[in-house]
Design a protein around this motif. Structure first.
Motif, mmCIF file in Angstrom:
data_model
loop_
_atom_site.group_PDB
_atom_site.id
_atom_site.type_symbol
_atom_site.label_atom_id
_atom_site.label_comp_id
_atom_site.label_asym_id
_atom_site.label_seq_id
_atom_site.Cartn_x
_atom_site.Cartn_y
_atom_site.Cartn_z
ATOM 1 N N HIS A 1 0.825 -1.211 0.000
ATOM 2 C CA HIS A 1 0.000 0.000 0.000
ATOM 3 C C HIS A 1 0.861 1.264 0.000
ATOM 4 O O HIS A 1 0.463 2.293 -0.532
ATOM 5 C CB HIS A 1 -0.940 0.020 1.205
ATOM 6 N N ALA A 2 2.030 1.199 0.616
ATOM 7 C CA ALA A 2 2.926 2.366 0.651
ATOM 8 C C ALA A 2 3.319 2.791 -0.759
ATOM 9 O O ALA A 2 3.363 3.983 -1.066
ATOM 10 C CB ALA A 2 4.167 2.049 1.478
ATOM 11 N N TYR A 3 3.597 1.819 -1.618
ATOM 12 C CA TYR A 3 4.005 2.127 -2.984
ATOM 13 C C TYR A 3 2.850 2.680 -3.816
ATOM 14 O O TYR A 3 3.063 3.451 -4.742
ATOM 15 C CB TYR A 3 4.604 0.885 -3.651
ATOM 16 N N CYS A 4 1.646 2.304 -3.468
ATOM 17 C CA CYS A 4 0.460 2.825 -4.164
ATOM 18 C C CYS A 4 0.146 4.251 -3.716
ATOM 19 O O CYS A 4 -0.162 5.115 -4.538
ATOM 20 C CB CYS A 4 -0.723 1.903 -3.885
ATOM 21 N N LEU A 5 0.231 4.518 -2.415
ATOM 22 C CA LEU A 5 -0.177 5.814 -1.881
ATOM 23 C C LEU A 5 0.903 6.883 -1.993
ATOM 24 O O LEU A 5 0.597 8.042 -2.300
ATOM 25 C CB LEU A 5 -0.597 5.669 -0.412
ATOM 26 N N ALA A 6 2.136 6.550 -1.734
ATOM 27 C CA ALA A 6 3.204 7.554 -1.636
ATOM 28 C C ALA A 6 3.275 8.516 -2.823
ATOM 29 O O ALA A 6 3.411 9.725 -2.610
ATOM 30 C CB ALA A 6 4.551 6.886 -1.397
ATOM 31 N N PRO A 7 3.159 8.061 -4.064
ATOM 32 C CA PRO A 7 3.241 9.023 -5.176
ATOM 33 C C PRO A 7 2.080 10.025 -5.207
ATOM 34 O O PRO A 7 2.212 11.101 -5.776
ATOM 35 C CB PRO A 7 3.189 8.131 -6.434
ATOM 36 N N ARG A 8 0.967 9.685 -4.582
ATOM 37 C CA ARG A 8 -0.211 10.567 -4.590
ATOM 38 C C ARG A 8 -0.374 11.379 -3.303
ATOM 39 O O ARG A 8 -1.350 12.108 -3.154
ATOM 40 C CB ARG A 8 -1.472 9.729 -4.830
ATOM 41 N N LEU A 9 0.567 11.236 -2.371
ATOM 42 C CA LEU A 9 0.477 12.003 -1.126
ATOM 43 C C LEU A 9 0.530 13.501 -1.411
ATOM 44 O O LEU A 9 1.182 13.945 -2.354
ATOM 45 C CB LEU A 9 1.637 11.664 -0.191
ATOM 46 N N ARG A 10 -0.111 14.248 -0.529
ATOM 47 C CA ARG A 10 -0.002 15.703 -0.594
ATOM 48 C C ARG A 10 1.478 16.049 -0.408
ATOM 49 O O ARG A 10 2.183 15.413 0.366
ATOM 50 C CB ARG A 10 -0.845 16.350 0.511
ATOM 51 N N GLU A 11 1.949 17.037 -1.126
ATOM 52 C CA GLU A 11 3.372 17.410 -1.060
ATOM 53 C C GLU A 11 3.791 17.736 0.369
ATOM 54 O O GLU A 11 4.882 17.383 0.794
ATOM 55 C CB GLU A 11 3.674 18.576 -1.999
ATOM 56 N N VAL A 12 2.922 18.391 1.127
ATOM 57 C CA VAL A 12 3.277 18.758 2.494
ATOM 58 C C VAL A 12 3.385 17.517 3.382
ATOM 59 O O VAL A 12 4.196 17.478 4.310
ATOM 60 C CB VAL A 12 2.292 19.811 3.069
ATOM 61 N N GLU B 1 6.631 16.433 5.496
ATOM 62 C CA GLU B 1 6.538 16.088 6.912
ATOM 63 C C GLU B 1 7.185 14.735 7.192
ATOM 64 O O GLU B 1 7.944 14.592 8.156
ATOM 65 C CB GLU B 1 5.073 16.075 7.344
ATOM 66 N N TRP B 2 6.930 13.741 6.365
ATOM 67 C CA TRP B 2 7.553 12.432 6.526
ATOM 68 C C TRP B 2 9.063 12.558 6.409
ATOM 69 O O TRP B 2 9.801 11.961 7.184
ATOM 70 C CB TRP B 2 7.024 11.431 5.494
ATOM 71 N N SER B 3 9.520 13.320 5.445
ATOM 72 C CA SER B 3 10.967 13.477 5.247
ATOM 73 C C SER B 3 11.637 14.146 6.439
ATOM 74 O O SER B 3 12.741 13.783 6.825
ATOM 75 C CB SER B 3 11.241 14.280 3.976
ATOM 76 N N ILE B 4 10.975 15.122 7.033
ATOM 77 C CA ILE B 4 11.524 15.811 8.203
ATOM 78 C C ILE B 4 11.564 14.869 9.410
ATOM 79 O O ILE B 4 12.554 14.801 10.130
ATOM 80 C CB ILE B 4 10.699 17.069 8.536
ATOM 81 N N ASN B 5 10.498 14.126 9.624
ATOM 82 C CA ASN B 5 10.398 13.263 10.800
ATOM 83 C C ASN B 5 11.208 11.985 10.708
ATOM 84 O O ASN B 5 11.731 11.508 11.708
ATOM 85 C CB ASN B 5 8.934 12.879 11.056
ATOM 86 N N ILE C 1 0.328 8.980 17.232
ATOM 87 C CA ILE C 1 -0.545 8.748 16.087
ATOM 88 C C ILE C 1 -0.031 9.555 14.899
ATOM 89 O O ILE C 1 0.675 10.548 15.078
ATOM 90 C CB ILE C 1 -2.021 9.099 16.393
ATOM 91 N N TRP C 2 -0.359 9.113 13.694
ATOM 92 C CA TRP C 2 0.076 9.808 12.491
ATOM 93 C C TRP C 2 -0.906 9.517 11.355
ATOM 94 O O TRP C 2 -1.700 8.582 11.435
ATOM 95 C CB TRP C 2 1.499 9.392 12.103
ATOM 96 N N MET C 3 -0.828 10.340 10.332
ATOM 97 C CA MET C 3 -1.661 10.141 9.156
ATOM 98 C C MET C 3 -1.023 10.820 7.958
ATOM 99 O O MET C 3 -0.334 11.828 8.106
ATOM 100 C CB MET C 3 -3.049 10.725 9.372
ATOM 101 N N ALA C 4 -1.259 10.276 6.787
ATOM 102 C CA ALA C 4 -0.834 10.878 5.524
ATOM 103 C C ALA C 4 -1.938 10.595 4.507
ATOM 104 O O ALA C 4 -2.578 9.546 4.566
ATOM 105 C CB ALA C 4 0.487 10.283 5.057
ATOM 106 N N SER C 5 -2.169 11.533 3.587
ATOM 107 C CA SER C 5 -3.290 11.344 2.659
ATOM 108 C C SER C 5 -3.074 12.062 1.338
ATOM 109 O O SER C 5 -2.172 12.888 1.201
ATOM 110 C CB SER C 5 -4.585 11.851 3.293
ATOM 111 N N ASP C 6 -3.969 11.769 0.410
ATOM 112 C CA ASP C 6 -4.030 12.546 -0.823
ATOM 113 C C ASP C 6 -4.924 13.761 -0.555
ATOM 114 O O ASP C 6 -5.536 13.878 0.515
ATOM 115 C CB ASP C 6 -4.521 11.696 -2.003
ATOM 116 N N ASP C 7 -5.003 14.672 -1.502
ATOM 117 C CA ASP C 7 -5.848 15.868 -1.336
ATOM 118 C C ASP C 7 -7.331 15.536 -1.293
ATOM 119 O O ASP C 7 -8.109 16.211 -0.628
ATOM 120 C CB ASP C 7 -5.591 16.866 -2.471
ATOM 121 N N VAL C 8 -7.737 14.485 -1.974
ATOM 122 C CA VAL C 8 -9.158 14.156 -2.091
ATOM 123 C C VAL C 8 -9.773 13.811 -0.741
ATOM 124 O O VAL C 8 -10.929 14.138 -0.480
ATOM 125 C CB VAL C 8 -9.374 13.021 -3.118
#
Length: 162
Positions: A22-33, A37-41, A100-107
């Protein structure tokens, strides 16, 4: 394994246990911010966001007090991923502190914000309340959609990082 969020089938959002793919499916569509955030943390030792997410999923699969779930829309599109675990705390702390954490697409926020907030308030946060005395999230200050969403969901902000 942790506690999966059970959402009714009439929902337009579906929560299911995450698999590393699922990471490979979602990561390219994540919101840039979210990518920032993932890169910083979590950037140390990880070449990209996908590898960071795979690591989070893998660790959750081996722990009793951790879970990672995907959030899909009823049209079958992966919209986000969220998780929890015990925050590493000093040994003198008497209760588990949840991270807790979360990452998402814009939709997810543009189309499903109200439903996602309802599910969080009625399913996710009560589940976390039963598991942890205290839980929280580190949010990148530029991640205004998450900061606003968490505030609407009842969280208190105790500072930001940039």
């Amino acid at each position: 394994m942790g506690h999966q969020v059970q959402e009714q089938t009439s929902s337009r959002l579906i929560f299911e246990p995450a698999h590393p793919d699922h990471a490979y499916c979602l990561a390219p569509r994540l919101r840039e911010v979210d990518k920032e955030e993932w890169s910083i943390n979590f950037s140390e030792g990880f070449p990209n966001v996908e590898s960071m997410m795979v690591q989070a999923i893998g660790e959750a699969q081996t722990k009793v007090d951790a879970e990672v779930e995907i959030i899909s829309s009823d049209d079958g599109v992966l919209r986000g991923m969220w998780g929890y675990s015990v925050w590493e705390t000093p040994t003198n702390v008497l209760y588990p502190f949840g991270a807790i954490w979360m990452a998402s697409d814009d939709v997810l926020f543009d189309k499903y914000k109200k439903e996602f907030t309802r599910i969080a308030r009625t399913k996710v946060f009560p589940m976390l309340d039963n598991m942890f005395s205290v839980y929280g999230n580190l949010v990148y200050a530029k991640n205004s959609k998450h900061v606003e969403w968490l505030a609407r969901a009842g969280f208190q902000c105790h500072g930001t990082f940039e």
